[in-house]
Design a protein around this motif. Structure first.
Motif, mmCIF file in Angstrom:
data_model
loop_
_atom_site.group_PDB
_atom_site.id
_atom_site.type_symbol
_atom_site.label_atom_id
_atom_site.label_comp_id
_atom_site.label_asym_id
_atom_site.label_seq_id
_atom_site.Cartn_x
_atom_site.Cartn_y
_atom_site.Cartn_z
ATOM 1 N N LYS A 160 22.919 69.307 55.635
ATOM 2 C CA LYS A 160 22.753 68.119 55.475
ATOM 3 C C LYS A 160 21.563 67.566 55.738
ATOM 4 N N ILE A 161 20.394 68.304 55.978
ATOM 5 C CA ILE A 161 19.046 67.923 56.354
ATOM 6 C C ILE A 161 18.170 67.882 54.936
ATOM 7 N N PRO A 162 17.493 66.972 54.938
ATOM 8 C CA PRO A 162 16.551 66.960 53.716
ATOM 9 C C PRO A 162 15.495 68.006 53.760
ATOM 10 N N CYS A 163 15.283 68.694 52.669
ATOM 11 C CA CYS A 163 14.361 69.857 52.623
ATOM 12 C C CYS A 163 13.611 69.496 51.389
ATOM 13 N N LEU A 164 12.137 69.976 51.713
ATOM 14 C CA LEU A 164 11.069 69.577 50.707
ATOM 15 C C LEU A 164 10.629 71.004 50.309
ATOM 16 N N THR A 165 10.834 71.580 49.100
ATOM 17 C CA THR A 165 10.331 73.115 48.864
ATOM 18 C C THR A 165 8.832 72.887 48.080
ATOM 19 N N LEU A 166 8.053 73.457 48.819
ATOM 20 C CA LEU A 166 6.587 73.489 48.040
ATOM 21 C C LEU A 166 6.510 74.741 47.299
ATOM 22 N N ARG A 167 7.205 74.644 46.164
ATOM 23 C CA ARG A 167 7.307 75.532 45.264
ATOM 24 C C ARG A 167 7.620 74.757 43.734
ATOM 25 N N PRO A 168 7.104 75.392 42.528
ATOM 26 C CA PRO A 168 7.557 74.849 41.298
ATOM 27 C C PRO A 168 8.794 75.099 40.890
ATOM 28 N N ASN A 169 9.594 76.049 41.433
ATOM 29 C CA ASN A 169 10.990 76.556 40.968
ATOM 30 C C ASN A 169 11.764 77.003 42.179
ATOM 31 N N THR A 170 13.080 77.108 42.087
ATOM 32 C CA THR A 170 13.720 77.836 43.178
ATOM 33 C C THR A 170 14.945 78.748 42.593
ATOM 34 N N GLU A 171 15.240 79.890 43.179
ATOM 35 C CA GLU A 171 16.226 80.611 42.766
ATOM 36 C C GLU A 171 17.575 80.022 43.470
ATOM 37 N N ARG A 172 17.425 79.031 44.191
ATOM 38 C CA ARG A 172 18.891 78.296 44.650
ATOM 39 C C ARG A 172 18.873 76.826 43.914
ATOM 40 N N PRO A 173 19.173 76.716 42.681
ATOM 41 C CA PRO A 173 19.165 75.378 42.185
ATOM 42 C C PRO A 173 20.185 74.567 42.617
ATOM 43 N N VAL A 174 21.309 75.341 42.985
ATOM 44 C CA VAL A 174 22.593 74.339 43.402
ATOM 45 C C VAL A 174 21.746 73.497 44.503
ATOM 46 N N THR A 175 20.988 73.990 45.528
ATOM 47 C CA THR A 175 20.582 72.952 46.481
ATOM 48 C C THR A 175 19.731 71.841 45.894
ATOM 49 N N VAL A 176 19.188 71.970 44.693
ATOM 50 C CA VAL A 176 18.529 70.698 44.120
ATOM 51 C C VAL A 176 19.572 69.923 43.498
ATOM 52 N N THR A 177 20.295 70.457 42.820
ATOM 53 C CA THR A 177 21.386 69.774 42.057
ATOM 54 C C THR A 177 22.367 69.039 42.795
ATOM 55 N N ILE A 178 22.679 69.315 44.213
ATOM 56 C CA ILE A 178 23.418 68.368 44.941
ATOM 57 C C ILE A 178 22.624 67.451 45.731
ATOM 58 N N GLY A 179 21.292 67.490 45.769
ATOM 59 C CA GLY A 179 20.143 66.535 46.132
ATOM 60 C C GLY A 179 19.886 66.724 47.634
ATOM 61 N N SER A 180 20.201 67.805 48.246
ATOM 62 C CA SER A 180 19.658 68.159 49.625
ATOM 63 C C SER A 180 17.939 68.693 49.438
ATOM 64 N N ASN A 181 17.768 69.209 48.421
ATOM 65 C CA ASN A 181 16.314 69.845 48.145
ATOM 66 C C ASN A 181 15.422 69.368 47.171
ATOM 67 N N ARG A 182 14.301 69.072 47.198
ATOM 68 C CA ARG A 182 13.547 68.889 46.441
ATOM 69 C C ARG A 182 12.311 69.446 46.387
ATOM 70 N N LEU A 183 11.866 69.918 44.877
ATOM 71 C CA LEU A 183 10.665 70.885 44.506
ATOM 72 C C LEU A 183 9.516 69.887 44.702
ATOM 73 N N CYS A 184 8.508 70.354 45.248
ATOM 74 C CA CYS A 184 7.261 69.544 45.543
ATOM 75 C C CYS A 184 6.215 70.142 45.256
ATOM 76 N N THR A 185 4.743 69.602 45.020
ATOM 77 C CA THR A 185 3.741 69.946 44.996
ATOM 78 C C THR A 185 2.900 69.512 45.929
ATOM 79 N N VAL A 186 1.454 69.985 46.083
ATOM 80 C CA VAL A 186 0.555 69.649 47.086
ATOM 81 C C VAL A 186 0.569 68.121 46.808
ATOM 82 N N ARG A 187 0.424 67.654 45.728
ATOM 83 C CA ARG A 187 0.091 66.096 45.166
ATOM 84 C C ARG A 187 1.006 65.364 45.845
#
Length: 376
Positions: free
Chosen positions: A300-327
């Motif tokens: 339950k630690i926030p994660c910022l993933t520097l990728r345009p996609n993830t093969e683990r979308p369940v982590t994004v769906t539940i809100g613990s993980n966010r896909l990010c760009t450099v910007r």
């Protein structure tokens, strides 16, 4: 040759593999019917990237070491295929278990499939839907050739069925990475690695970057470094540097500028216990890794993933993980620092019991019975 136990090959190649085979190895080793055999391909071969993980997880020396080493994707895959084929021709196992999505996973799967050896894929069904990722190619081919597919989350089941895989080949078993964490939780919580780096628990971020899309292009890497410098002025950052990233930072002369920043701490790649100690006490993690997305979700630690996609979308769906760009990394960090951490749900069967479920599945697959000899 006659054996009292069913021989199960467990392929270990890169850091995530070691963590995934460890819980399963120990469950199988304690059984009365299995002979787990660790096959180390040598894809990661230095101490911090390999040997330290065997020590942390109390794994024995690999029973078979292919000693492949580094190289291009094709070179590495080809060498593993040739070396593992020789092993299979001499003494094939009752079942090959491959994990994850590295080149060695693909290579050993192909070698076994051509020789008619039964194959099971642990962590099957994950998809990023990005064919520019070498891992996506490895995942697709491995799943297509495997006879048994163990998924970590139910989106994996859906992906496989969408691809036309027979439902009887698929079994939802949960996330083996959580078993690995729970195996060593007590040691992890006792380590307090952050204090060694003069950091305060809950008041720093952990950074891990290694993917070619982030570190191979000079402009992208420079922009990333600039963002890290700005973020470090708001909250300290600790950065265990992957060998690939260290090499690129040296080649681009960016490392000197980063090391001049007082709130940016660099260290060599860490063993699992030390790395997870850092993660457990972090305010957030910024990564392009796959497994870290899962571990932070469980913790339950926030994660910022520097990728345009993830093969683990369940982590994004539940809100613990966010896909990010450099910007938008910096704005995402600002949001974490300004808002209290929300409680995230833990996905189903991420409970530390996956290795037991997998072992039960293996026993059914190989038809094992306590103390009954069989031919190999």
């Amino acid at each position: 040759m006659t054996h009292l136990k069913k021989r199960i090959h467990l392929i270990a190649a890169a850091r995530p593999n070691f963590m995934k085979i460890a819980p399963l190895y120990h469950v199988l080793a304690r059984s009365g019917w299995a002979e787990p055999v660790i096959v180390h391909t040598g894809q990661h071969y230095d101490d911090n990237m390999s040997d330290a993980f065997f020590r942390d997880f109390h794994l024995p020396e690999p029973h078979i070491h292919l000693g492949v080493g580094s190289g291009s994707h094709a070179e590495q895959t080809g060498r593993v295929m040739m070396a593992y084929e020789r092993v299979l021709l001499k003494d094939p196992p009752d079942l090959l278990v491959v994990v994850g999505d590295v080149n060695s996973t693909l290579a050993t799967t192909i070698a076994a499939a051509k020789l008619g050896v039964p194959i099971a894929h642990l962590e099957a069904g994950l998809r990023s839907f990005d064919m520019s990722m070498p891992e996506e190619i490895n995942r697709l081919v491995t799943d297509r050739l495997s006879h048994y597919l163990w998924t970590p989350s139910q989106d994996g089941d859906a992906n496989l069925m969408q691809e036309g895989v027979a439902p009887e080949k698929i079994q939802f078993v949960g996330n083996i990475m959580i078993d690995a964490f729970e195996m060593l939780r007590e040691k992890i919580e006792a380590r307090s690695v952050c204090t060694r780096h003069h950091l305060k628990a809950g008041n720093y971020g952990v950074v891990t970057l290694h993917r070619p899309s982030n570190v191979d292009d000079d402009d992208t890497l420079k922009a990333l470094c600039e963002v890290l410098v700005r973020i470090s002025k708001k909250i300290p950052l600790v950065f265990p540097v992957h060998p690939r990233t260290a090499k690129r930072l040296a080649e681009t002369s960016l490392m000197d500028g980063l090391k001049a920043q007082p709130n940016l701490t660099f260290c060599d790649p860490l063993g699992y216990i030390e790395f997870m100690s850092l993660v457990c006490d972090a305010r957030f993690v910024l990564t392009d890794s796959g497994g870290v997305q899962e571990e932070t979700t469980y913790l339950k630690i926030p994660c910022l993933t520097l990728r345009p996609n993830t093969e683990r979308p369940v982590t994004v769906t539940i809100g613990s993980n966010r896909l990010c760009t450099v910007r938008n990394i910096e704005a995402s960090v600002d949001g974490i620092l300004q808002a209290p951490c929300h409680g995230f749900e833990v996905p189903e069967l991420w409970d530390g019991q996956t290795a037991q479920r997998v072992a039960s599945s293996i026993r059914k697959i190989v038809g094992a019975e306590e103390g009954v000899a069989h031919g190999a």
